[in-house]
Design a protein around this motif. Structure first.
Motif, PDB file in Angstrom:
ATOM      1  N   THR A 179      -7.196   1.869  16.527  1.00 26.10           N
ATOM      2  CA  THR A 179      -5.985   1.636  17.119  1.00 26.10           C
ATOM      3  C   THR A 179      -5.011   1.869  16.092  1.00 26.10           C
ATOM      4  O   THR A 179      -5.214   1.451  14.792  1.00 26.10           O
ATOM      5  CB  THR A 179      -5.812   0.317  17.599  1.00 26.10           C
ATOM      6  OG1 THR A 179      -6.094  -0.664  16.712  1.00 26.10           O
ATOM      7  CG2 THR A 179      -6.981  -0.082  18.732  1.00 26.10           C
ATOM      8  N   LYS A 192       0.424   1.057  11.355  1.00 24.86           N
ATOM      9  CA  LYS A 192      -0.514  -0.025  11.344  1.00 24.86           C
ATOM     10  C   LYS A 192      -2.038   0.740  11.989  1.00 24.86           C
ATOM     11  O   LYS A 192      -1.722   1.149  12.899  1.00 24.86           O
ATOM     12  CB  LYS A 192      -0.255  -1.400  12.308  1.00 24.86           C
ATOM     13  CG  LYS A 192       0.979  -1.844  11.672  1.00 24.86           C
ATOM     14  CD  LYS A 192       1.229  -3.350  12.549  1.00 24.86           C
ATOM     15  CE  LYS A 192       2.483  -3.915  12.040  1.00 24.86           C
ATOM     16  NZ  LYS A 192       3.650  -3.207  12.365  1.00 24.86           N
ATOM     17  N   THR A 194      -6.108  -0.099  12.823  1.00 27.74           N
ATOM     18  CA  THR A 194      -7.110  -1.079  12.818  1.00 27.74           C
ATOM     19  C   THR A 194      -8.607  -0.113  12.939  1.00 27.74           C
ATOM     20  O   THR A 194      -8.391   0.310  14.013  1.00 27.74           O
ATOM     21  CB  THR A 194      -6.969  -2.409  13.599  1.00 27.74           C
ATOM     22  OG1 THR A 194      -5.721  -2.996  13.116  1.00 27.74           O
ATOM     23  CG2 THR A 194      -8.398  -3.112  13.597  1.00 27.74           C
ATOM     24  N   HIS A 211      -8.530  -3.138   8.412  1.00 26.95           N
ATOM     25  CA  HIS A 211      -7.030  -3.080   8.587  1.00 26.95           C
ATOM     26  C   HIS A 211      -6.023  -2.672   7.738  1.00 26.95           C
ATOM     27  O   HIS A 211      -6.081  -2.960   6.436  1.00 26.95           O
ATOM     28  CB  HIS A 211      -6.147  -4.458   9.207  1.00 26.95           C
ATOM     29  CG  HIS A 211      -5.066  -4.455   9.558  1.00 26.95           C
ATOM     30  ND1 HIS A 211      -4.667  -3.855  10.912  1.00 26.95           N
ATOM     31  CD2 HIS A 211      -3.794  -4.792   9.076  1.00 26.95           C
ATOM     32  CE1 HIS A 211      -3.594  -4.078  10.911  1.00 26.95           C
ATOM     33  NE2 HIS A 211      -2.898  -4.622   9.962  1.00 26.95           N
ATOM     34  N   TYR A 212      -5.293  -1.356   7.817  1.00 29.75           N
ATOM     35  CA  TYR A 212      -4.260  -0.988   6.906  1.00 29.75           C
ATOM     36  C   TYR A 212      -2.915  -1.089   7.386  1.00 29.75           C
ATOM     37  O   TYR A 212      -2.854  -0.762   8.837  1.00 29.75           O
ATOM     38  CB  TYR A 212      -4.747   0.393   6.549  1.00 29.75           C
ATOM     39  CG  TYR A 212      -5.831   0.836   6.095  1.00 29.75           C
ATOM     40  CD1 TYR A 212      -6.416   0.283   4.830  1.00 29.75           C
ATOM     41  CD2 TYR A 212      -6.836   1.714   6.867  1.00 29.75           C
ATOM     42  CE1 TYR A 212      -7.508   0.569   4.479  1.00 29.75           C
ATOM     43  CE2 TYR A 212      -8.079   2.042   6.294  1.00 29.75           C
ATOM     44  CZ  TYR A 212      -8.445   1.487   5.268  1.00 29.75           C
ATOM     45  OH  TYR A 212      -9.640   1.841   4.621  1.00 29.75           O
ATOM     46  N   GLU A 213      -2.093  -1.239   6.783  1.00 31.52           N
ATOM     47  CA  GLU A 213      -0.550  -1.136   6.999  1.00 31.52           C
ATOM     48  C   GLU A 213       0.401  -0.438   6.149  1.00 31.52           C
ATOM     49  O   GLU A 213       0.295  -0.866   4.989  1.00 31.52           O
ATOM     50  CB  GLU A 213       0.361  -2.490   7.285  1.00 31.52           C
ATOM     51  CG  GLU A 213       1.460  -2.507   8.032  1.00 31.52           C
ATOM     52  CD  GLU A 213       2.293  -3.873   8.559  1.00 31.52           C
ATOM     53  OE1 GLU A 213       3.498  -3.676   8.893  1.00 31.52           O
ATOM     54  OE2 GLU A 213       1.562  -5.004   8.634  1.00 31.52           O
ATOM     55  N   TYR A 226      -4.063  -3.716   2.610  1.00 28.87           N
ATOM     56  CA  TYR A 226      -5.430  -3.009   3.041  1.00 28.87           C
ATOM     57  C   TYR A 226      -6.283  -4.260   2.683  1.00 28.87           C
ATOM     58  O   TYR A 226      -6.318  -4.962   1.826  1.00 28.87           O
ATOM     59  CB  TYR A 226      -5.713  -1.915   2.501  1.00 28.87           C
ATOM     60  CG  TYR A 226      -5.722  -1.716   1.170  1.00 28.87           C
ATOM     61  CD1 TYR A 226      -6.532  -2.123   0.273  1.00 28.87           C
ATOM     62  CD2 TYR A 226      -4.389  -1.459   0.706  1.00 28.87           C
ATOM     63  CE1 TYR A 226      -6.446  -1.920  -1.062  1.00 28.87           C
ATOM     64  CE2 TYR A 226      -4.196  -1.175  -0.784  1.00 28.87           C
ATOM     65  CZ  TYR A 226      -5.208  -1.533  -1.649  1.00 28.87           C
ATOM     66  OH  TYR A 226      -4.848  -1.474  -3.175  1.00 28.87           O
ATOM     67  N   ASP A 227      -7.516  -4.215   3.837  1.00 26.01           N
ATOM     68  CA  ASP A 227      -8.594  -5.118   3.412  1.00 26.01           C
ATOM     69  C   ASP A 227      -9.519  -4.191   2.473  1.00 26.01           C
ATOM     70  O   ASP A 227      -9.466  -2.808   2.570  1.00 26.01           O
ATOM     71  CB  ASP A 227      -9.595  -5.282   4.846  1.00 26.01           C
ATOM     72  CG  ASP A 227      -8.662  -6.040   5.550  1.00 26.01           C
ATOM     73  OD1 ASP A 227      -8.205  -7.094   4.959  1.00 26.01           O
ATOM     74  OD2 ASP A 227      -8.684  -5.659   6.765  1.00 26.01           O
TER      75      ASP A 227
END
Length: 305
Positions: A179, A192, A194, A211-213, A226-227
């Motif tokens: 997404t 964003k 995911t 997840h990145y933003e 980010y993770d």
């Protein structure tokens, strides 16, 4: 200048390839589709950059930005391939591209796009040549125009399961679903992302989800959260880290890291700052006290986006 006039100007300037094959209304539909520059993370760099001399967390941020961009380029490439052709169906508030043969033999692909006021929706769909009864959706997107060409709010959803269940390869690696929410109405531009992946038997340590933003100002100041999963912290278990990197358009930056899970140091925080040459000026890692250098005062002042 009106929305339609701006589109014509961009066409005349060569911003849209193949404009001669499109009507002005076609261009309005096309302007609602995402493009790579809008969804790409731009981290400062230099052409003569010597990676061995740069800060560790700067290199991490650069590498993650390349992963981020690779994910977006993969699905945007699918959209770009089909919209390179003129629409095959034109209705007052609808455009359809295709169907045309997909890259995978035995499949057809099309894109259907609808307009309701200033909001556009689109679906990229596949259908087996041997069973033309129904279409399987891979990508669904929406885009609401807010203030002219390329300014708006968009959402993209990708679900690879229907195609995989039908025996087709979506061409997106081990991606399960994705997404994307993005805003280009004004600065800072914000993206964003995911995702969830299927297991990769050749790379069992690859993250199953993330997840990145990303956000960027007009002056090049940016941020990327980010993770991250790796084993840089001592111990046999893969560690999950949450990293937020921030930088100025001139290159100075910092990364703040928190250990979410792993062997030890869960909850611990680390910081690294670099100068405009991307060399570390401050390092503080609880698990590596011998690497400590500089002081927090050596970090550039970077406003939070």
């Amino acid at each position: 200048m009106t929305f339609r006039k701006l589109l014509v100007v961009s066409c005349l300037l060569g911003a849209v390839a193949g404009c001669g094959n499109y009507s002005n209304e076609d261009l309005e539909f096309m302007a609602a589709l995402p493009e790579k520059p809008e969804l790409s993370a731009e981290v400062p760099t230099r052409s003569a950059l010597m990676l061995g001399e740069t800060a560790e967390y700067y290199r991490l941020t650069r590498n993650v930005s390349l992963i981020f961009n690779g994910i977006t380029e993969a699905f945007l490439g699918l959209i770009d391939t089909i919209r390179a052709l003129p629409p095959t169906t034109r209705q007052p508030n609808r455009r359809i591209w295709g169907p045309v043969p997909a890259k995978q033999e035995g499949w057809m692909v099309r894109m259907v796009m609808d307009r309701a006021g200033t909001t556009f929706t689109y679906d990229l769909e596949f259908q087996p040549v041997s069973d033309p009864g129904g279409w399987l959706r891979l990508i669904h997107g929406t885009y609401a125009v807010t203030s002219g060409v390329r300014h708006g709010v968009g959402q993209i959803g990708i679900d690879t399961k229907p195609l995989r269940a039908a025996g087709a390869d979506p061409g997106l690696g081990f991606l399960d679903y994705l997404t994307v929410d993005y805003t280009t109405s004004s600065f800072p531009i914000d993206v964003k992302l995911t995702f969830a992946n299927f297991d990769n038997p050749l790379k069992p340590s690859d993250p199953k989800a993330g997840h990145y933003e990303y956000a960027v100002q007009s002056n090049g100041q940016g941020a990327l959260s980010y993770d991250f999963f790796n084993d840089s912290i001592p111990g046999p278990v893969l560690d999950e880290l949450l990293v937020t990197s921030r930088w100025l358009g001139t290159g100075e930056g910092r990364a703040d890291l928190q250990v979410v899970s792993g062997d030890a140091f869960v909850g611990a925080e680390a910081t690294e700052c670099w100068d405009r040459s991307f060399r570390a000026v401050y390092i503080d890692k609880p698990w590596a006290p011998l690497e400590r250098t500089g002081t927090p005062a050596d970090c550039a002042a970077i406003p939070t986006l």
